[in-house]
Design a protein around this motif. Structure first.
Motif, PDB file in Angstrom:
ATOM      1  N   ALA A 113       9.246   4.026  42.928  1.00 50.83           N
ATOM      2  CA  ALA A 113      10.589   3.996  42.153  1.00 50.83           C
ATOM      3  C   ALA A 113      10.560   4.441  40.571  1.00 50.83           C
ATOM      4  CB  ALA A 113      11.127   2.711  42.054  1.00 50.83           C
ATOM      5  N   LEU A 114       9.343   3.990  39.993  1.00 54.73           N
ATOM      6  CA  LEU A 114       9.071   4.424  38.691  1.00 54.73           C
ATOM      7  C   LEU A 114       8.677   5.691  38.422  1.00 54.73           C
ATOM      8  CD1 LEU A 114       6.559   1.638  37.489  1.00 54.73           C
ATOM      9  CD2 LEU A 114       9.138   1.982  36.968  1.00 54.73           C
ATOM     10  N   GLY A 115       8.098   6.666  39.721  1.00 53.57           N
ATOM     11  CA  GLY A 115       8.053   8.235  39.969  1.00 53.57           C
ATOM     12  C   GLY A 115       9.230   8.609  39.751  1.00 53.57           C
ATOM     13  N   ILE A 116      10.138   8.331  40.538  1.00 47.29           N
ATOM     14  CA  ILE A 116      11.393   8.932  40.648  1.00 47.29           C
ATOM     15  C   ILE A 116      12.153   8.926  39.125  1.00 47.29           C
ATOM     16  CG2 ILE A 116      13.696   8.707  41.759  1.00 47.29           C
ATOM     17  CD1 ILE A 116      12.531   7.633  44.131  1.00 47.29           C
ATOM     18  N   VAL A 117      12.330   7.652  38.522  1.00 47.71           N
ATOM     19  CA  VAL A 117      12.911   7.725  37.322  1.00 47.71           C
ATOM     20  C   VAL A 117      12.110   8.512  36.315  1.00 47.71           C
ATOM     21  CG1 VAL A 117      13.248   6.059  35.498  1.00 47.71           C
ATOM     22  CG2 VAL A 117      13.537   5.236  37.601  1.00 47.71           C
ATOM     23  N   ALA A 118      10.721   8.649  36.432  1.00 50.77           N
ATOM     24  CA  ALA A 118      10.049   9.403  35.254  1.00 50.77           C
ATOM     25  C   ALA A 118      10.357  10.996  35.845  1.00 50.77           C
ATOM     26  CB  ALA A 118       8.560   9.274  35.667  1.00 50.77           C
ATOM     27  N   THR A 119      10.577  11.373  36.961  1.00 48.21           N
ATOM     28  CA  THR A 119      10.860  12.499  37.268  1.00 48.21           C
ATOM     29  C   THR A 119      12.290  13.048  36.610  1.00 48.21           C
ATOM     30  OG1 THR A 119       9.694  12.635  39.272  1.00 48.21           O
ATOM     31  CG2 THR A 119      11.131  14.192  39.219  1.00 48.21           C
ATOM     32  N   VAL A 120      13.086  12.134  36.773  1.00 45.99           N
ATOM     33  CA  VAL A 120      14.573  12.438  36.546  1.00 45.99           C
ATOM     34  C   VAL A 120      14.631  12.587  35.217  1.00 45.99           C
ATOM     35  CG1 VAL A 120      16.824  11.608  36.388  1.00 45.99           C
ATOM     36  CG2 VAL A 120      15.543  11.572  38.413  1.00 45.99           C
ATOM     37  N   THR A 121      13.940  11.639  34.329  1.00 43.60           N
ATOM     38  CA  THR A 121      13.995  11.891  32.867  1.00 43.60           C
ATOM     39  C   THR A 121      13.079  12.656  32.284  1.00 43.60           C
ATOM     40  OG1 THR A 121      12.394   9.782  32.878  1.00 43.60           O
ATOM     41  CG2 THR A 121      14.591   9.232  32.968  1.00 43.60           C
ATOM     42  N   LEU A 122      12.086  13.053  32.831  1.00 48.54           N
ATOM     43  CA  LEU A 122      11.085  14.346  32.276  1.00 48.54           C
ATOM     44  C   LEU A 122      11.932  15.313  31.442  1.00 48.54           C
ATOM     45  CD1 LEU A 122       8.217  15.215  31.877  1.00 48.54           C
ATOM     46  CD2 LEU A 122       8.557  16.398  33.941  1.00 48.54           C
ATOM     47  N   PRO A 123      12.893  16.020  32.120  1.00 45.47           N
ATOM     48  CA  PRO A 123      13.753  17.172  31.379  1.00 45.47           C
ATOM     49  C   PRO A 123      14.239  16.563  30.042  1.00 45.47           C
ATOM     50  CG  PRO A 123      13.991  17.261  33.702  1.00 45.47           C
ATOM     51  CD  PRO A 123      13.213  15.939  33.444  1.00 45.47           C
ATOM     52  N   PHE A 124      14.801  15.453  30.076  1.00 42.14           N
ATOM     53  CA  PHE A 124      15.207  14.723  28.960  1.00 42.14           C
ATOM     54  C   PHE A 124      14.122  14.780  28.118  1.00 42.14           C
ATOM     55  CE2 PHE A 124      18.307  13.385  32.146  1.00 42.14           C
ATOM     56  CZ  PHE A 124      19.517  13.622  31.705  1.00 42.14           C
ATOM     57  N   VAL A 125      13.188  14.290  28.150  1.00 35.30           N
ATOM     58  CA  VAL A 125      12.117  14.165  27.183  1.00 35.30           C
ATOM     59  C   VAL A 125      11.767  15.478  26.599  1.00 35.30           C
ATOM     60  CG1 VAL A 125       9.810  13.393  26.661  1.00 35.30           C
ATOM     61  CG2 VAL A 125      11.398  12.107  28.198  1.00 35.30           C
ATOM     62  N   VAL A 126      11.480  16.519  27.505  1.00 35.49           N
ATOM     63  CA  VAL A 126      10.838  17.897  27.061  1.00 35.49           C
ATOM     64  C   VAL A 126      11.988  18.689  26.356  1.00 35.49           C
ATOM     65  CG1 VAL A 126      10.188  20.083  28.045  1.00 35.49           C
ATOM     66  CG2 VAL A 126       9.377  17.837  29.068  1.00 35.49           C
TER      67      VAL A 126
END
Length: 342
Positions: free
Chosen positions: A284-297
């Motif tokens: 679940a944490l991996g999914i959250v990190a994947t979805v939010t990665l473009p926002f960070v970059v």
């Protein structure tokens, strides 16, 4: 000839040492509460059935083991010690048998705590001497049975010993029934609600099973010798009755072995569920990190302090970047699921 066995936790030591004796003559007449002189006479006669029950808190009665019955000092020491190991020893004129009976202790907060009581038997030609530290339910139950059915004593002291040992071993069956309830409760807590405190209970029940096996293993060995070794004090007909007790001990021991294996499997299942839940949380944490990665970059890039940044002056630049980042995140998530990486 079975009687209801009072749970050991309800059998409280009497305020005064409770010593009891009876003698059944060859004619079938029974006398109780014998004097020391009467006990000596009955013993010297070599006939009938003499039963003397001794509480080790009465030092005068304990002295009878040496002064009247002339038992070996080491045997007397074993009988007086409440922590003696379960054993069977043969002497010239008598057999020494120590058994241990158990029950749940309800005077403590621990539901898995056990009370144990040693009962020592001295079996002779025409006598049976039982020694214990306080009132015990197998002895009391047999005493009550003997008062109702005095003909039991006419079968000899070995049959009396069988009646007591049988009830001492049968006291393990309520413990086995309780273990069934413990196992059902553990399965519900682990497979149903997954109570994280169940691990402590698994260890407690496992400790209980190991304790019972430790008490029962020497009793199994002693009864095996008692039922198979020829003895002048035990006729083959009497040994058949002790063989039935031995079968009960084997059945209880096999049940404890089964519970031990079930507890090991239950512990493995618990640890597996912990690992699975940790994996689900990590996923679940991996999914959250994947979805939010473009926002960070993307947000980091568009947040740099430069004058000429795409969409810097566009009236809907913020919303365009927002939907672009969300679409990029969902695209990455869809690609990972398509590759079966999530």
């Amino acid at each position: 000839m079975s009687v209801a066995l009072t749970p050991l936790q309800y059998v409280r030591p009497s305020a005064e040492p409770h010593v009891w004796s009876c003698y059944t003559d060859p004619g079938g007449q029974m006398r109780q509460h014998l004097s020391r002189l009467e006990i000596e006479r009955a013993l010297a006669s070599g006939e009938g059935t003499l039963w003397v029950d001794i509480d080790t808190r009465d030092s005068d009665k304990v002295a009878m083991l040496k002064d009247v019955f002339h038992f070996h000092p080491l045997a007397i020491e074993e009988a007086a010690n409440s922590q003696s190991r379960v054993k069977l020893e043969e002497f010239d004129r008598y057999v020494l048998l120590i058994v241990r009976t158990v029950a749940f202790c309800e005077t403590t907060d621990d539901p898995y705590d056990l009370d144990t009581v040693n009962i020592t038997f001295f079996l002779g030609k025409n006598y049976l001497v039982t020694v214990h530290g306080a009132d015990t339910n197998p002895v009391d139950s047999t005493r009550e049975l003997l008062e109702r059915k005095p003909e039991l004593a006419t079968h000899g002291p070995a049959k009396l010993m069988h009646a007591i040992v049988d009830q001492a071993v049968d006291a393990y069956f309520p413990i086995i029934d309780k273990l069934d309830e413990f196992m059902d409760s553990l399965e519900e807590k682990i497979y149903g609600t997954f109570d994280q405190s169940a691990l402590r209970e698994v260890f407690a029940v496992k400790r209980l099973v190991l304790t019972l096996r430790r008490h029962l293993a020497p009793e199994r060995d002693a009864l095996s010798v008692l039922t198979n070794r020829p003895s002048t004090l035990l006729t083959p007909d009497t040994q058949v009755y002790f063989r039935d007790i031995y079968d009960h001990v084997l059945r209880i021991y096999d049940s404890l072995e089964t519970y031990r294996e079930l507890l090991s499997s239950t512990m493995d299942s618990y640890l597996t569920q912990v690992s699975n839940r940790l994996g689900m949380a990590t996923k679940a944490l991996g999914i959250v990190a994947t979805v939010t990665l473009p926002f960070v970059v993307v947000s980091g890039m568009w947040g740099m302090n430069f004058e000429h940044i795409p969409l810097h002056s566009h009236p809907h630049g913020f919303m365009i970047l927002m939907f672009a980042q969300l679409a990029l995140g969902l695209s990455i998530l869809g690609g990972l699921k398509w590759r079966k990486l999530l």
